[in-house]
Design a protein around this motif. Structure first.
Motif, mmCIF file in Angstrom:
data_model
loop_
_atom_site.group_PDB
_atom_site.id
_atom_site.type_symbol
_atom_site.label_atom_id
_atom_site.label_comp_id
_atom_site.label_asym_id
_atom_site.label_seq_id
_atom_site.Cartn_x
_atom_site.Cartn_y
_atom_site.Cartn_z
ATOM 1 N N MET A 71 0.826 -1.208 0.000
ATOM 2 C CA MET A 71 0.000 0.000 0.000
ATOM 3 C C MET A 71 0.867 1.267 0.000
ATOM 4 S SD MET A 71 -1.586 2.436 2.497
ATOM 5 C CE MET A 71 -0.854 1.727 3.897
ATOM 6 N N LEU A 72 1.914 1.265 0.819
ATOM 7 C CA LEU A 72 2.796 2.431 0.857
ATOM 8 C C LEU A 72 3.534 2.602 -0.472
ATOM 9 C CD1 LEU A 72 4.311 2.066 4.451
ATOM 10 C CD2 LEU A 72 2.540 3.673 3.695
ATOM 11 N N LEU A 73 4.008 1.499 -1.034
ATOM 12 C CA LEU A 73 4.719 1.578 -2.312
ATOM 13 C C LEU A 73 3.819 2.114 -3.424
ATOM 14 C CD1 LEU A 73 6.768 -1.751 -2.217
ATOM 15 C CD2 LEU A 73 7.716 0.562 -2.236
ATOM 16 N N ARG A 74 2.562 1.732 -3.416
ATOM 17 C CA ARG A 74 1.644 2.213 -4.461
ATOM 18 C C ARG A 74 1.444 3.718 -4.389
ATOM 19 N NH1 ARG A 74 -2.457 -2.928 -3.965
ATOM 20 N NH2 ARG A 74 -1.379 -4.242 -5.498
ATOM 21 N N GLN A 75 1.613 4.276 -3.215
ATOM 22 C CA GLN A 75 1.514 5.729 -3.075
ATOM 23 C C GLN A 75 2.812 6.427 -3.488
ATOM 24 O OE1 GLN A 75 -0.405 7.018 0.746
ATOM 25 N NE2 GLN A 75 -0.573 4.819 1.110
ATOM 26 N N ILE A 76 3.940 5.720 -3.341
ATOM 27 C CA ILE A 76 5.243 6.334 -3.637
ATOM 28 C C ILE A 76 5.634 6.120 -5.097
ATOM 29 C CG2 ILE A 76 7.689 6.382 -3.006
ATOM 30 C CD1 ILE A 76 6.808 5.100 -0.284
ATOM 31 N N VAL A 77 5.480 4.880 -5.588
ATOM 32 C CA VAL A 77 5.869 4.532 -6.962
ATOM 33 C C VAL A 77 4.706 3.799 -7.636
ATOM 34 C CG1 VAL A 77 8.389 4.550 -6.775
ATOM 35 C CG2 VAL A 77 7.128 2.575 -5.934
ATOM 36 N N PRO A 78 3.642 4.507 -7.977
ATOM 37 C CA PRO A 78 2.429 3.850 -8.464
ATOM 38 C C PRO A 78 2.599 3.045 -9.743
ATOM 39 C CG PRO A 78 2.312 6.239 -8.763
ATOM 40 C CD PRO A 78 3.509 5.964 -7.906
ATOM 41 N N ASN A 79 3.607 3.332 -10.539
ATOM 42 C CA ASN A 79 3.785 2.620 -11.805
ATOM 43 C C ASN A 79 4.663 1.383 -11.679
ATOM 44 O OD1 ASN A 79 2.232 4.519 -13.235
ATOM 45 N ND2 ASN A 79 3.998 5.884 -13.433
ATOM 46 N N ALA A 80 5.168 1.097 -10.473
ATOM 47 C CA ALA A 80 6.050 -0.050 -10.270
ATOM 48 C C ALA A 80 5.232 -1.312 -9.973
ATOM 49 C CB ALA A 80 7.008 0.227 -9.123
ATOM 50 N N ASP A 81 5.894 -2.456 -10.030
ATOM 51 C CA ASP A 81 5.275 -3.719 -9.626
ATOM 52 C C ASP A 81 5.369 -3.790 -8.096
ATOM 53 O OD1 ASP A 81 4.476 -6.297 -9.065
ATOM 54 O OD2 ASP A 81 5.613 -7.208 -10.698
ATOM 55 N N CYS A 82 4.443 -3.127 -7.443
ATOM 56 C CA CYS A 82 4.538 -2.936 -5.997
ATOM 57 C C CYS A 82 4.385 -4.229 -5.209
ATOM 58 C CB CYS A 82 3.504 -1.905 -5.541
ATOM 59 S SG CYS A 82 3.823 -0.257 -6.231
ATOM 60 N N ASP A 83 3.610 -5.177 -5.733
ATOM 61 C CA ASP A 83 3.475 -6.462 -5.046
ATOM 62 C C ASP A 83 4.827 -7.158 -4.953
ATOM 63 O OD1 ASP A 83 0.664 -6.375 -4.631
ATOM 64 O OD2 ASP A 83 0.360 -6.860 -6.739
#
Length: 201
Positions: free
Chosen positions: A142-154
């Protein structure tokens, strides 16, 4: 708040069953204090709690289940801290600051309980599907999606959490003699590199 305990810890437990479970966990905690994690066997806990061995197996399934139950309080506290505690770990700080604080909190909590953490790790096929692991991964994702939304955050969440693995922390601190300050700096550096942000000065 996400439920991190096993199904047997659901609120519907009968009062006597809940008391028995608490008594078993208290006995296991005493054994750890007196003899270390190695002293916690299903037989020893049953004897210390003055119950039959079958009672311990029915309540926790196996030794790993018992040890995971001992870690449950700490897991719930960490979860409460990052879901609704004070910033920067809890809400109210930017996601990048929360991600930095999360890793530092996990590092030091793991170090405090390292022997128990190692002994309680589920077998590899169960390790990543345990509810406690899932709640941590969901939070980091969830935090990664806010910081780097275009990355493969999972996938990035798995990568970041791998650096906080108890076995790795054991290796680095006890076998390589690395100080915790170096691991903390390493986490902050890894977060900066993964998110493409400026390292913390």
């Amino acid at each position: 708040m996400l439920e991190v305990g096993p199904a047997s810890e659901a609120p519907g437990l009968r009062a006597d069953a809940a008391r028995n479970r608490a008594r078993l966990l208290e006995a296991a905690a005493r054994l750890i204090t007196e003899h270390g994690v190695a002293g916690v066997t299903m037989e020893a806990v049953a004897a210390a709690a003055n119950v039959g061995k079958g009672t311990v197996f029915r309540r926790f399934g196996d030794r790993t289940g018992l040890l995971m139950a001992l870690l449950d309080h700490s897991a719930r506290q960490l979860q409460a801290d990052f879901l609704c505690g004070p910033p920067p770990l809890g809400p109210g700080s930017p996601p990048l600051e929360r991600l930095r604080a999360f890793g530092v909190a996990v590092l030091y909590r793991t170090m405090e309980q390292l022997d128990l953490q190692l002994a309680a790790q589920p077998e590899p096929t169960r390790r990543f599907v345990h509810p406690a692991s899932g709640s941590l991964r969901m939070h980091v994702t969830m935090l990664l999606r806010q910081i780097v939304p275009n990355a493969d955050c999972d996938l990035l969440a798995h990568t970041l959490l791998a650096s906080l693995d108890p076995a790795l922390i054991h290796h680095l601190t006890r076998q390589c003699d690395m100080p915790m300050e170096r691991l903390e700096s390493g986490w902050l550096d890894l977060v900066a590199r993964v998110t493409g942000t400026e390292p913390l000065r």
